[in-house]
Scaffold this active site. Structure first.
Site, PDB file in Angstrom:
ATOM      1  N   LYS A 159       0.854  -1.207   0.000  1.00  0.00           N
ATOM      2  CA  LYS A 159       0.000   0.000   0.000  1.00  0.00           C
ATOM      3  C   LYS A 159       0.881   1.244   0.000  1.00  0.00           C
ATOM      4  CE  LYS A 159      -1.697   1.579   4.033  1.00  0.00           C
ATOM      5  NZ  LYS A 159      -1.332   2.980   4.337  1.00  0.00           N
ATOM      6  N   ASN A 160       1.906   1.250   0.857  1.00  0.00           N
ATOM      7  CA  ASN A 160       2.702   2.465   1.053  1.00  0.00           C
ATOM      8  C   ASN A 160       3.715   2.709  -0.051  1.00  0.00           C
ATOM      9  OD1 ASN A 160       1.156   2.861   3.254  1.00  0.00           O
ATOM     10  ND2 ASN A 160       2.737   2.338   4.762  1.00  0.00           N
ATOM     11  N   CYS A 201      -5.148   7.603   9.244  1.00  0.00           N
ATOM     12  CA  CYS A 201      -5.266   7.046  10.595  1.00  0.00           C
ATOM     13  C   CYS A 201      -4.990   8.118  11.650  1.00  0.00           C
ATOM     14  CB  CYS A 201      -4.267   5.915  10.773  1.00  0.00           C
ATOM     15  SG  CYS A 201      -4.746   4.413   9.919  1.00  0.00           S
ATOM     16  N   ARG A 249      -0.582  14.886  13.046  1.00  0.00           N
ATOM     17  CA  ARG A 249       0.230  14.500  11.877  1.00  0.00           C
ATOM     18  C   ARG A 249       0.390  15.738  10.990  1.00  0.00           C
ATOM     19  NH1 ARG A 249      -1.826   8.769   9.607  1.00  0.00           N
ATOM     20  NH2 ARG A 249       0.276   8.720   8.684  1.00  0.00           N
ATOM     21  N   ASP A 251       4.653   0.518  12.042  1.00  0.00           N
ATOM     22  CA  ASP A 251       3.425  -0.097  11.536  1.00  0.00           C
ATOM     23  C   ASP A 251       3.272  -1.548  11.980  1.00  0.00           C
ATOM     24  OD1 ASP A 251       3.503   1.631   8.315  1.00  0.00           O
ATOM     25  OD2 ASP A 251       2.980   2.291  10.344  1.00  0.00           O
ATOM     26  N   ARG A 311      -8.560  -0.582   4.362  1.00  0.00           N
ATOM     27  CA  ARG A 311      -7.706   0.444   3.732  1.00  0.00           C
ATOM     28  C   ARG A 311      -6.341  -0.138   3.372  1.00  0.00           C
ATOM     29  NH1 ARG A 311      -6.591   5.022   7.294  1.00  0.00           N
ATOM     30  NH2 ARG A 311      -5.381   5.563   5.454  1.00  0.00           N
TER      31      ARG A 311
END
Ligand code: EPZ
Length: 416
Positions: free
Chosen positions: A22-23, A116, A121, A305, A397
Site C-alpha cells: 500500500k505504502n 489514521c 500529523r 506499523d 484500507r
C-alpha cells in the site's frame, strides 16, 4: 457497518502470497501524474486507499482503471489542479499529490489530509521543503494554494519523514537543477518510488540512504512497473501465525526489507527460515516475551506499523515485553481492545508494558485505525472463543480481503 467474526483456537497452516505494498502503490500512483505517457502498475493491491488515490487521479483528468492487480494510468490529460477536500480527507497519502500536481502543472490546491488518527500529523516539513524549492504556498480557509516551478536546492529534514521525502522527490524530478535531501527517509517504499521514477527517466541517486540527489530532467515517459510486496502485511500474517500457532509459508516476500521485524519476531521462539522470496514460520509452543525493549524507529529500525500486531502476538507470551513508540504520539489505541480480550497491558506515554497472560478470550471490539484493527484480528485468532471486530473499513484500507487470507490459512474468520 460490517464486522469480522473470528473464532480463535485454530492453528494456521498453508501458503499465502503477499499483496503489493500500500505504502509503495500510493506514492507511485501520485508519481504517475508526472509522466507524459501511460503507466502500467503490476501487483497493485486492491485496497480502499488505492481506490481513493484513483479517484484523485481521475479528478485531475488522468484516467485510472484496474484489472485485477494491475492499474493502468493515462496521465496525458491533466486538466484540474485543485483536489477537493472530500478526496483529501480520505487518506494521509493524498498530501503527496501536492508535489506531483505542482511538479506537473506549476499549480495545486489541496487541504490537510486524512488518514489514521495516530496523534497530530502535521505537514510542516512538506510545506517548508516545497517553499525552499521555489513554491509559493499560502493557506486560506483550510485550503493550501501552491504555485511555482521547482529549482534545485539542498533540503535538510529535521526528521526522516516518509511523506515529506516523497513530496520533495515528486516536486524535484522536473526541477531546474539538482536537489539534495539530507536526513531523507530510508524506508523501502522510498526506494520503490525512486525505482519507478528512474524507469520513467528520472535522475535519482542515493535512495535507501540518508542523502538523496535528484537532478531535474525535462520530462518523464511512461513505463510498466511491478510494485514491491507489502512488508507490513507480511509482518501481520506472521504475527497471526505466531500468536495462533501453526506453520505457514509467505511467498512474494521482501525478506531484506522485513529483516528489522523478523529479527525481533525470532526472539519470541518462533522458527523462521527464508529462501528466495519465501518466509517459512513455525510456531509450536507458547511464545516467549522479547527481552530487549522493542523501540519503533525510522527504517532500518523496527517499523512502527508492525508495533500493534506484534504486541497482540505477545499479549499471551510467557514473560513481559516492553514497547517504546517513537514515531507517533498516539499509537496505542488498540491497547484497550486487547485488554478487553484479557491482555495485561499498561500504556503510558511512549511506553507500553505487556505482561503475558495464559490465554486471551473472545470479545466484541472496534478497530480505531488500520494496524490497530489488524492487531485485534491477531489477538482474536489466538483467543479462546469468538470475537467480533467492527470498524473494519479501517482494515480494508490496507489489507486485501483479510478474511480470505486468514481462511486460506485455515483460520475461522468471516465478514458479516
Ligand atoms: C508513512 O506515513 C506511512 N504511510 C505510515 O504508515 C508510516 O507509519 C509512516 O510513514 C512512518 O513509517 C504511508 O506511507 C501512506 P512520516 P507518513 O511523515 O508519511 C511527523 C500505515 O499504517 N511529521 O514519516 O505520514 C509525523 O507526525 C501508515 O500504513 C511532522 O511532524 O509518516 C510523525 O510523528 C500509518 N511533520 C512522524 O513525523 C511533517 O511535515 C513520521 O511521519 C511530517 C511528519
Amino acid at each position: 457497518m460490517q464486522k469480522f467474526i473470528i473464532t480463535g483456537g485454530r492453528k494456521l497452516r498453508g501458503e499465502l502470497a503477499l499483496q503489493g505494498s500500500k505504502n509503495s502503490a500510493l506514492p507511485i500512483m501520485a508519481a504517475s501524474l508526472l509522466c507524459g505517457e501511460e503507466v502500467v502498475l503490476k501487483s497493485c493491491p486492491r485496497l480502499t486507499d488505492v481506490y481513493a488515490a484513483s479517484r484523485i487521479l481521475n479528478c485531475t483528468g488522468c484516467k485510472c482503471s484496474f484489472s485485477g492487480s494491475t492499474a493502468v494510468i493515462d496521465p496525458r490529460d491533466v486538466s484540474r489542479t485543485d483536489i477537493p477536500e472530500t478526496l483529501m480527507h480520505e487518506m494521509r497519502s493524498s498530501i503527496i499529490f501536492m508535489g506531483a500536481v505542482l511538479g506537473r502543472t506549476g499549480e495545486c490546491t489541496v487541504s490537510i489530509p486524512g488518514g489514521c488518527e495516530l496523534g497530530p500529523r502535521p505537514i510542516d516539513m512538506h510545506l517548508a521543503a516545497l517553499r525552499k524549492m521555489g513554491a509559493d504556498i499560502r493557506e486560506e480557509h483550510g485550503r493550501i494554494i501552491c504555485s511555482g516551478k521547482a529549482h534545485g536546492t539542498k533540503i535538510s529534514l529535521t526528521f526522516p519523514s516518509v511523506g515529506a521525502t516523497e513530496n520533495i522527490i515528486l516536486f524535484a524530478v522536473n526541477a531546474d537543477g539538482e536537489t539534495v535531501i539530507n536526513n531523507a527517509a530510508r524506508e523501502p517504499e522510498i526506494c520503490d518510488l525512486c525505482g519507478f521514477l528512474r524507469k520513467c527517466g528520472a535522475d535519482i541517486k542515493g535512495d535507501g540512504g540518508s542523502s538523496i540527489i535528484i537532478n531535474g530532467v525535462p520530462k518523464l515517459h511512461g513505463c510498466e512497473y511491478n510494485i514491491m510486496p507489502d512488508r507490513i502485511a507480511g509482518a501481520t500474517y506472521l504475527s497471526m501465525t505466531a500468536a495462533a500457532g501453526g506453520e505457514i509459508i509467505l511467498t512474494n516476500s521482501c525478506i531484506t526489507e522485513m529483516e528489522p521485524f523478523l529479527s525481533v519476531l525470532e526472539q519470541t521462539g518462533c522458527s523462521i527460515m527464508t529462501c528466495g522470496d519465501r518466509i517459512y514460520l513455525r510456531s509450536g509452543s507458547r511464545l516467549k516475551a522479547v527481552k530487549e525493549r522493542i523501540r519503533t524507529m525510522p527504517h532500518p529500525g523496527f517499523p512502527t506499523d508492525a508495533q500493534a500486531v506484534l504486541m497482540a502476538a505477545l499479549a499471551a507470551a510467557e514473560g513481559t515485553s516492553v514497547f517504546e513508540e517513537n514515531i507517533f504520539d498516539c499509537r496505542y489505541r488498540h491497547v484497550d481492545a486487547l485488554v478487553k480480550m484479557g491482555a495485561d497491558i499498561q500504556a503510558v506515554g511512549k511506553i507500553a508494558v505487556v505482561k503475558g497472560v495464559n490465554r486471551l478470550h473472545g470479545a466484541d471490539v472496534a478497530a480505531t485505525d488500520l494496524r490497530g484493527g489488524a492487531a485485534m484480528v491477531v489477538a482474536a485468532l489466538a483467543a479462546d472463543g469468538t470475537s467480533s471486530v467492527s470498524g473494519i473499513h479501517h482494515i480494508d484500507r490496507g489489507y486485501e480481503k483479510m478474511e480470505d487470507a486468514v481462511r486460506l490459512l485455515g483460520g475461522d474468520m468471516r465478514r458479516s
